[in-house]
Motif scaffolding. Structure first.
Motif, PDB file in Angstrom:
ATOM      1  N   PRO A  92     -91.084  32.387 -54.731  1.00 45.27           N
ATOM      2  CA  PRO A  92     -90.582  32.929 -53.446  1.00 45.27           C
ATOM      3  C   PRO A  92     -90.196  31.833 -52.457  1.00 45.27           C
ATOM      4  O   PRO A  92     -89.216  31.982 -51.713  1.00 45.27           O
ATOM      5  N   ILE A  93     -90.934  30.724 -52.455  1.00 44.50           N
ATOM      6  CA  ILE A  93     -90.613  29.618 -51.552  1.00 44.50           C
ATOM      7  C   ILE A  93     -89.265  29.011 -51.932  1.00 44.50           C
ATOM      8  O   ILE A  93     -88.414  28.733 -51.074  1.00 44.50           O
ATOM      9  N   VAL A  94     -89.069  28.817 -53.233  1.00 45.25           N
ATOM     10  CA  VAL A  94     -87.806  28.255 -53.723  1.00 45.25           C
ATOM     11  C   VAL A  94     -86.643  29.168 -53.377  1.00 45.25           C
ATOM     12  O   VAL A  94     -85.577  28.717 -52.938  1.00 45.25           O
ATOM     13  N   GLN A  95     -86.838  30.479 -53.550  1.00 45.48           N
ATOM     14  CA  GLN A  95     -85.752  31.426 -53.297  1.00 45.48           C
ATOM     15  C   GLN A  95     -85.393  31.522 -51.824  1.00 45.48           C
ATOM     16  O   GLN A  95     -84.243  31.852 -51.485  1.00 45.48           O
ATOM     17  N   VAL A  96     -86.346  31.219 -50.955  1.00 46.83           N
ATOM     18  CA  VAL A  96     -86.054  31.208 -49.519  1.00 46.83           C
ATOM     19  C   VAL A  96     -85.303  29.936 -49.131  1.00 46.83           C
ATOM     20  O   VAL A  96     -84.355  29.982 -48.336  1.00 46.83           O
ATOM     21  N   LEU A  97     -85.699  28.802 -49.687  1.00 51.34           N
ATOM     22  CA  LEU A  97     -85.091  27.516 -49.319  1.00 51.34           C
ATOM     23  C   LEU A  97     -83.766  27.269 -50.015  1.00 51.34           C
ATOM     24  O   LEU A  97     -82.869  26.612 -49.467  1.00 51.34           O
ATOM     25  N   ARG A  98     -83.610  27.797 -51.233  1.00 49.83           N
ATOM     26  CA  ARG A  98     -82.425  27.498 -52.035  1.00 49.83           C
ATOM     27  C   ARG A  98     -81.111  27.882 -51.368  1.00 49.83           C
ATOM     28  O   ARG A  98     -80.137  27.110 -51.438  1.00 49.83           O
ATOM     29  N   PRO A  99     -80.981  29.045 -50.707  1.00 49.16           N
ATOM     30  CA  PRO A  99     -79.675  29.405 -50.124  1.00 49.16           C
ATOM     31  C   PRO A  99     -79.288  28.603 -48.880  1.00 49.16           C
ATOM     32  O   PRO A  99     -78.146  28.685 -48.429  1.00 49.16           O
ATOM     33  N   VAL A 100     -80.236  27.844 -48.323  1.00 48.10           N
ATOM     34  CA  VAL A 100     -79.945  27.085 -47.102  1.00 48.10           C
ATOM     35  C   VAL A 100     -79.086  25.874 -47.469  1.00 48.10           C
ATOM     36  O   VAL A 100     -79.483  25.054 -48.299  1.00 48.10           O
ATOM     37  N   ALA A 101     -77.913  25.770 -46.865  1.00 46.40           N
ATOM     38  CA  ALA A 101     -77.029  24.635 -47.143  1.00 46.40           C
ATOM     39  C   ALA A 101     -77.722  23.333 -46.749  1.00 46.40           C
ATOM     40  O   ALA A 101     -78.323  23.253 -45.670  1.00 46.40           O
ATOM     41  N   VAL A 103     -76.653  20.638 -45.525  1.00 49.08           N
ATOM     42  CA  VAL A 103     -76.225  20.066 -44.243  1.00 49.08           C
ATOM     43  C   VAL A 103     -76.910  20.751 -43.073  1.00 49.08           C
ATOM     44  O   VAL A 103     -76.903  20.211 -41.957  1.00 49.08           O
ATOM     45  N   ALA A 104     -77.509  21.932 -43.295  1.00 50.48           N
ATOM     46  CA  ALA A 104     -78.230  22.598 -42.214  1.00 50.48           C
ATOM     47  C   ALA A 104     -79.461  21.798 -41.802  1.00 50.48           C
ATOM     48  O   ALA A 104     -79.944  21.934 -40.676  1.00 50.48           O
ATOM     49  N   TRP A 105     -79.960  20.969 -42.728  1.00 51.42           N
ATOM     50  CA  TRP A 105     -81.123  20.143 -42.426  1.00 51.42           C
ATOM     51  C   TRP A 105     -80.738  18.831 -41.749  1.00 51.42           C
ATOM     52  O   TRP A 105     -81.614  18.021 -41.442  1.00 51.42           O
ATOM     53  N   THR A 106     -79.442  18.616 -41.526  1.00 53.03           N
ATOM     54  CA  THR A 106     -78.955  17.331 -41.012  1.00 53.03           C
ATOM     55  C   THR A 106     -79.647  16.886 -39.722  1.00 53.03           C
ATOM     56  O   THR A 106     -80.014  15.701 -39.601  1.00 53.03           O
ATOM     57  N   PRO A 107     -79.842  17.761 -38.713  1.00 48.67           N
ATOM     58  CA  PRO A 107     -80.508  17.288 -37.481  1.00 48.67           C
ATOM     59  C   PRO A 107     -81.874  16.668 -37.751  1.00 48.67           C
ATOM     60  O   PRO A 107     -82.212  15.627 -37.176  1.00 48.67           O
ATOM     61  N   PHE A 108     -82.656  17.296 -38.636  1.00 51.45           N
ATOM     62  CA  PHE A 108     -83.977  16.764 -38.952  1.00 51.45           C
ATOM     63  C   PHE A 108     -83.862  15.499 -39.808  1.00 51.45           C
ATOM     64  O   PHE A 108     -84.605  14.536 -39.617  1.00 51.45           O
ATOM     65  N   ILE A 109     -82.932  15.511 -40.766  1.00 51.08           N
ATOM     66  CA  ILE A 109     -82.767  14.363 -41.657  1.00 51.08           C
ATOM     67  C   ILE A 109     -82.376  13.123 -40.864  1.00 51.08           C
ATOM     68  O   ILE A 109     -82.890  12.028 -41.101  1.00 51.08           O
ATOM     69  N   VAL A 110     -81.456  13.285 -39.908  1.00 50.66           N
ATOM     70  CA  VAL A 110     -81.027  12.146 -39.089  1.00 50.66           C
ATOM     71  C   VAL A 110     -82.179  11.649 -38.217  1.00 50.66           C
ATOM     72  O   VAL A 110     -82.377  10.437 -38.045  1.00 50.66           O
ATOM     73  N   LEU A 111     -82.981  12.587 -37.670  1.00 53.21           N
ATOM     74  CA  LEU A 111     -84.126  12.189 -36.847  1.00 53.21           C
ATOM     75  C   LEU A 111     -85.169  11.441 -37.672  1.00 53.21           C
ATOM     76  O   LEU A 111     -85.770  10.466 -37.207  1.00 53.21           O
ATOM     77  N   ILE A 123     -79.531  14.531 -48.463  1.00 48.39           N
ATOM     78  CA  ILE A 123     -78.702  15.732 -48.582  1.00 48.39           C
ATOM     79  C   ILE A 123     -78.303  15.964 -50.037  1.00 48.39           C
ATOM     80  O   ILE A 123     -78.329  17.099 -50.542  1.00 48.39           O
ATOM     81  N   ILE A 124     -77.937  14.895 -50.744  1.00 47.69           N
ATOM     82  CA  ILE A 124     -77.588  15.015 -52.164  1.00 47.69           C
ATOM     83  C   ILE A 124     -78.800  15.470 -52.966  1.00 47.69           C
ATOM     84  O   ILE A 124     -78.695  16.306 -53.869  1.00 47.69           O
ATOM     85  N   PHE A 188     -71.651  17.977 -51.362  1.00 44.31           N
ATOM     86  CA  PHE A 188     -72.463  17.721 -50.172  1.00 44.31           C
ATOM     87  C   PHE A 188     -72.612  16.234 -49.876  1.00 44.31           C
ATOM     88  O   PHE A 188     -73.000  15.865 -48.757  1.00 44.31           O
ATOM     89  N   LEU A 189     -72.315  15.369 -50.857  1.00 49.90           N
ATOM     90  CA  LEU A 189     -72.220  13.940 -50.543  1.00 49.90           C
ATOM     91  C   LEU A 189     -71.134  13.720 -49.498  1.00 49.90           C
ATOM     92  O   LEU A 189     -71.344  13.045 -48.486  1.00 49.90           O
ATOM     93  N   VAL A 190     -69.973  14.298 -49.755  1.00 50.75           N
ATOM     94  CA  VAL A 190     -68.849  14.145 -48.828  1.00 50.75           C
ATOM     95  C   VAL A 190     -69.202  14.748 -47.471  1.00 50.75           C
ATOM     96  O   VAL A 190     -68.942  14.154 -46.419  1.00 50.75           O
ATOM     97  N   ALA A 191     -69.832  15.918 -47.493  1.00 55.18           N
ATOM     98  CA  ALA A 191     -70.219  16.563 -46.236  1.00 55.18           C
ATOM     99  C   ALA A 191     -71.230  15.709 -45.480  1.00 55.18           C
ATOM    100  O   ALA A 191     -71.147  15.555 -44.250  1.00 55.18           O
ATOM    101  N   GLY A 192     -72.184  15.126 -46.205  1.00 54.59           N
ATOM    102  CA  GLY A 192     -73.192  14.286 -45.565  1.00 54.59           C
ATOM    103  C   GLY A 192     -72.589  13.040 -44.955  1.00 54.59           C
ATOM    104  O   GLY A 192     -72.993  12.600 -43.868  1.00 54.59           O
TER     105      GLY A 192
END
Length: 250
Positions: A92-101, A103-111, A123-124, A188-192
């Motif tokens: 269930p945890i995987v199925q909740v996280l899997r659909p999230v793009a 790049v949506a995590w980008t603000p946290f990743i950059v921080l 991101i990759i 998503f490499l290109v997007a990142g």
């Protein structure tokens, strides 16, 4: 020879269609560069060596993120595929996280990781991790019981059972996840790189767009497509090599 001919025909059709759209639509060079302009841009970047710098850093980020994701996902997938109770909790945890793009995590990743290589690598990793994990779990659950029974009769214990029996038997299914992950990770490499990098093919496109050099934008897109295809073909060669080592063909 036939494949080469088909590629040449497809390329000619693409160029003719592209140029026809420009003529019929009456598009100016600033709106839709011609094939000749894009070819000139490609030649210019090749001569200056700029494109090779961007390609090198993009490939480094890709293989670091993709390779790490594949190793982690396959190891976890082998474990979770053999422990259905544990997978019932994790699924269930995987199925909740899997659909999230990713790049949506980008603000946290950059921080957390700052600006540079790490945001793109992370991101990759996220983009490649879930397809490989799900494919591995599914493949392990479908391993022929005969193999497991035979290994039991021969008293094959862990960890030998995992890498000598289960992994080879599950590899054809895992390979499907590897191919799917290559496509998503490359996208998503290109997007990142468009969001948190100062180099790479994604950054090249954004920088060219800001300078209104649309010929270089299309040149960047061309290199992204060619490299993505090449990586997928290399993965296919690796898959064939592994198949020969383990005595099967996909």
């Amino acid at each position: 020879m036939r494949k080469i001919l088909n590629v040449m025909i497809a390329f000619i059709v693409l160029i003719v269609t592209w140029q026809s759209v420009i003529w019929i639509g009456g598009y100016e060079e600033a709106l839709l560069p011609s094939p000749f302009s894009v070819a000139s841009g490609i030649v210019g970047m090749v001569i200056s060596g700029t494109i090779f710098e961007h390609i090198a850093i993009s490939l480094f980020r890709f293989f670091m993120g993709y390779g790490t994701a594949v190793i982690v996902a396959i190891v976890l997938g082998l474990i979770l595929g053999r422990s259905l109770k544990l997978w019932g909790i994790v699924d269930p945890i995987v199925q909740v996280l899997r659909p999230v793009a990713p790049v949506a995590w980008t603000p946290f990743i950059v921080l957390w990781f700052g600006i540079g290589n790490m945001p793109a690598i992370v991101i990759i990793f996220i983009a490649a991790f879930f397809p490989v994990l799900l494919a591995t779990v599914s493949a392990v659950k479908k391993v022929d019981y005969t193999y497991l029974k035979l290994a039991e009769n021969l008293e094959v214990k862990q960890p030998a059972l995992m890498y000598k029996v289960i992994l080879p038997a599950a590899f054809p299914g895992i390979a499907n996840g590897l191919h799917l992950a290559v496509g998503t990770a490359w996208i998503f490499l290109v997007a990142g790189e468009m969001v948190g990098a100062q180099s790479g093919l994604g950054y090249l496109i954004i920088d060219a767009r800001n300078a209104l050099d649309l010929d270089l934008v299309l040149a960047g897109i061309f290199f992204i497509g060619v490299l993505g295809l090449s990586i997928d073909k290399l993965l296919g060669l690796f898959e064939s090599w592994v198949g020969k080592q383990w005595g099967f063909n996909r």
